[in-house]
Design an enzyme around this catalytic site. Sequence first.
Site, PDB file in Angstrom:
ATOM      1  N   GLY A 110      86.604 -32.059  -3.308  1.00  0.00           N
ATOM      2  CA  GLY A 110      87.221 -31.492  -4.501  1.00  0.00           C
ATOM      3  C   GLY A 110      87.584 -30.025  -4.289  1.00  0.00           C
ATOM      4  O   GLY A 110      86.866 -29.284  -3.609  1.00  0.00           O
TER       5      GLY A 110
ATOM      6  N   HIS B 239      83.971 -37.096  -9.093  1.00  0.00           N
ATOM      7  CA  HIS B 239      83.710 -37.922  -7.900  1.00  0.00           C
ATOM      8  C   HIS B 239      84.554 -39.194  -7.932  1.00  0.00           C
ATOM      9  O   HIS B 239      85.091 -39.633  -6.909  1.00  0.00           O
ATOM     10  CB  HIS B 239      82.241 -38.350  -7.841  1.00  0.00           C
ATOM     11  CG  HIS B 239      81.264 -37.222  -7.731  1.00  0.00           C
ATOM     12  ND1 HIS B 239      80.430 -36.850  -8.755  1.00  0.00           N
ATOM     13  CD2 HIS B 239      80.997 -36.384  -6.706  1.00  0.00           C
ATOM     14  CE1 HIS B 239      79.680 -35.845  -8.370  1.00  0.00           C
ATOM     15  NE2 HIS B 239      80.000 -35.525  -7.123  1.00  0.00           N
TER      16      HIS B 239
ATOM     17  N   MET C 235      76.330 -35.664  -3.588  1.00  0.00           N
ATOM     18  CA  MET C 235      74.886 -35.543  -3.813  1.00  0.00           C
ATOM     19  C   MET C 235      74.491 -36.389  -5.032  1.00  0.00           C
ATOM     20  O   MET C 235      73.469 -36.149  -5.667  1.00  0.00           O
ATOM     21  CB  MET C 235      74.502 -34.076  -4.016  1.00  0.00           C
ATOM     22  CG  MET C 235      74.813 -33.235  -2.770  1.00  0.00           C
ATOM     23  SD  MET C 235      73.762 -31.797  -2.581  1.00  0.00           S
ATOM     24  CE  MET C 235      74.147 -30.906  -4.055  1.00  0.00           C
ATOM     25  N   GLY C 236      75.321 -37.374  -5.364  1.00  0.00           N
ATOM     26  CA  GLY C 236      74.996 -38.281  -6.462  1.00  0.00           C
ATOM     27  C   GLY C 236      75.299 -37.675  -7.818  1.00  0.00           C
ATOM     28  O   GLY C 236      76.053 -36.712  -7.927  1.00  0.00           O
ATOM     29  N   ALA C 237      74.687 -38.267  -8.864  1.00  0.00           N
ATOM     30  CA  ALA C 237      74.993 -37.914 -10.266  1.00  0.00           C
ATOM     31  C   ALA C 237      76.515 -37.945 -10.440  1.00  0.00           C
ATOM     32  O   ALA C 237      77.133 -36.984 -10.894  1.00  0.00           O
ATOM     33  CB  ALA C 237      74.403 -36.558 -10.641  1.00  0.00           C
TER      34      ALA C 237
ATOM     35  N   GLN D 292      70.848 -27.153   1.801  1.00  0.00           N
ATOM     36  CA  GLN D 292      71.846 -26.288   1.164  1.00  0.00           C
ATOM     37  C   GLN D 292      71.335 -25.648  -0.122  1.00  0.00           C
ATOM     38  O   GLN D 292      72.061 -24.925  -0.787  1.00  0.00           O
ATOM     39  CB  GLN D 292      73.154 -27.036   0.925  1.00  0.00           C
ATOM     40  CG  GLN D 292      73.095 -28.138  -0.111  1.00  0.00           C
ATOM     41  CD  GLN D 292      74.358 -28.975  -0.097  1.00  0.00           C
ATOM     42  OE1 GLN D 292      74.582 -29.786   0.790  1.00  0.00           O
ATOM     43  NE2 GLN D 292      75.204 -28.802  -1.093  1.00  0.00           N
TER      44      GLN D 292
ATOM     45  N   ASN E  40      83.346 -38.158 -13.363  1.00  0.00           N
ATOM     46  CA  ASN E  40      84.765 -38.482 -13.168  1.00  0.00           C
ATOM     47  C   ASN E  40      85.407 -37.733 -12.009  1.00  0.00           C
ATOM     48  O   ASN E  40      86.376 -38.205 -11.426  1.00  0.00           O
ATOM     49  CB  ASN E  40      85.557 -38.217 -14.456  1.00  0.00           C
ATOM     50  CG  ASN E  40      85.276 -39.291 -15.477  1.00  0.00           C
ATOM     51  OD1 ASN E  40      84.779 -40.360 -15.128  1.00  0.00           O
ATOM     52  ND2 ASN E  40      85.565 -39.021 -16.732  1.00  0.00           N
TER      53      ASN E  40
ATOM     54  N   LYS F 298      87.357 -27.939  -6.488  1.00  0.00           N
ATOM     55  CA  LYS F 298      86.464 -27.121  -7.323  1.00  0.00           C
ATOM     56  C   LYS F 298      85.533 -26.288  -6.444  1.00  0.00           C
ATOM     57  O   LYS F 298      85.294 -25.124  -6.708  1.00  0.00           O
ATOM     58  CB  LYS F 298      85.666 -28.027  -8.250  1.00  0.00           C
ATOM     59  CG  LYS F 298      84.719 -27.258  -9.110  1.00  0.00           C
ATOM     60  CD  LYS F 298      84.354 -28.063 -10.331  1.00  0.00           C
ATOM     61  CE  LYS F 298      83.137 -27.461 -10.959  1.00  0.00           C
ATOM     62  NZ  LYS F 298      81.957 -27.699 -10.101  1.00  0.00           N
ATOM     63  N   ASP F 299      85.004 -26.910  -5.389  1.00  0.00           N
ATOM     64  CA  ASP F 299      84.181 -26.156  -4.449  1.00  0.00           C
ATOM     65  C   ASP F 299      85.110 -25.631  -3.359  1.00  0.00           C
ATOM     66  O   ASP F 299      85.065 -26.068  -2.201  1.00  0.00           O
ATOM     67  CB  ASP F 299      83.089 -27.054  -3.876  1.00  0.00           C
ATOM     68  CG  ASP F 299      82.103 -27.454  -4.958  1.00  0.00           C
ATOM     69  OD1 ASP F 299      81.576 -26.570  -5.634  1.00  0.00           O
ATOM     70  OD2 ASP F 299      81.899 -28.670  -5.144  1.00  0.00           O
TER      71      ASP F 299
END
Length: 272
Positions: free
Chosen positions: A143, A34, A27-29, A58, A32, A145-146
């Site tokens: 990732g 990504h 989703m951009g932004a 979402q 590191n 993380k999710d």
Amino acid sequence: MQVLKTIEELQNIRKEIKGTVGFVPTMGALHNGHISLIKKAREENEIVVVSIFVNPTQFLPGEDLDKYPRKDEADKKICQMCKVDYVFMPEISTMYSKEEVLVKAPNKSYVLEGKTRPGHFDGVLQVVLKLFNLVQPTNAYFGKKDAQQLSLIQQMVENFFLPINIIPCDIVRESDGLAMSSRNVYLDEQQRKDALLISKSLYFAASLIGKNELKSDVIKNKMLETMNILDVEYVAIVDRQFNEINEVVKGNTIILVVAKLGNTRLLDNIWI
Ligand code: PAF
């Protein structure tokens, strides 16, 4: 590197690609975290596609859709630096029609992240399925993380017989341990310091497990003690399928924390 703004452009290019395609949906932004996914995709595939799309379906009403950081120009530069072949940046109006065939995530998507964000994972799966159909990747990078998102995407790929390898990638952290997130930019100085307790509590849990403390309740309580100044939404100990478990099973356990620092909700986890 080519920036593709329309679905037609992407589809026309995809038809011509014969080699392996590595795909990193975002989703951009870009940060590191990504970049590490993109680098892995670059190493393992002939062609790399990154999508940048802040997916409205979402976000729940009242969430940070309008405020979500948008950094298109910086993101394109990062992709260029990482030798991405194609960046796909579609308009919302071209990705969705007025009335859609929906993807419904299974019931287990209504626990943990899905409990406070009911319907969030329906939106994630819907957009990921669309993106998969457009990009037709060989390998798609997500990732850890999710973790709940990753597990549901793995299930969708299995349930819909999609010929795509899902590649889970390790969490990337700041040097002091804070997991990288596009939302970290919202933290003020004090919140940024306090946020460190999240990763500390996870490392503490891992050290307890190392000393053979395997009972979930004991581990959770000790973690909560270490984070007592934080507004912790949940600490959960689950297996890879996201069923809560009473005892840690090494090689199959994920410990998750979600805490709110002001209005910023931070997620982190550790895979045991
Ligand atoms: O993890 C994310 O950034 C998003 O949920 C994803 C997978 C790009 C879908 O919008």
